[in-house]
Write a protein that holds these residues in place. Structure first.
Motif: not given
Length: 122
Positions: A96-122
């Motif tokens: 999740s990236v908290f960022a301002a865009t060139i249009w948001s006038k320094a106001v930040g918003y959260d932008y999310w990725g789609q996710g990546t699966q991590v599986t820990v198993s033997s």
């Protein structure tokens, strides 16, 4: 406007390591901070690690000493190094990236990725 992409997930045995990467692109004017979250099946999404624009970092107690977050400013990538992985680390990991865009006038918003699966198993 802003795209966030994670990579680096996979299947690993207990005690193994993985490195996740996160990059943001689009009409970004400032990035104020980046977080890694994870969500395991049947559980709520939890904050794993945070890095602020100035470089200050925090990690959850459950991963302290095993996970490290940092920024590579040469390529604007945020990494999550995960060592000594345990089965309970199995989850979908989100950036999740908290960022301002060139249009948001320094106001930040959260932008999310789609996710990546991590599986820990033997």
């Amino acid at each position: 406007q802003v795209q966030v992409v994670e990579s680096g997930g996979g299947l690993v045995q207990p005690g193994g390591s993985l490195r996740l990467s996160c990059t943001a692109s689009g009409n970004i004017s400032s990035i104020y901070g980046t977080d890694w979250y994870r969500q395991a099946p049947g559980k709520e999404r939890e904050l794993v690690a945070h890095i602020a624009r100035g470089g200050a970092t925090t990690v959850a107690d459950s991963v302290k000493g095993r996970f490290t977050i940092w920024i590579d400013n040469s390529n604007n990538m945020v990494y999550l190094q995960m060592n000594n992985l345990k089965p309970e680390d199995t989850a979908v990991y989100y950036c999740s990236v908290f960022a301002a865009t060139i249009w948001s006038k320094a106001v930040g918003y959260d932008y999310w990725g789609q996710g990546t699966q991590v599986t820990v198993s033997s």
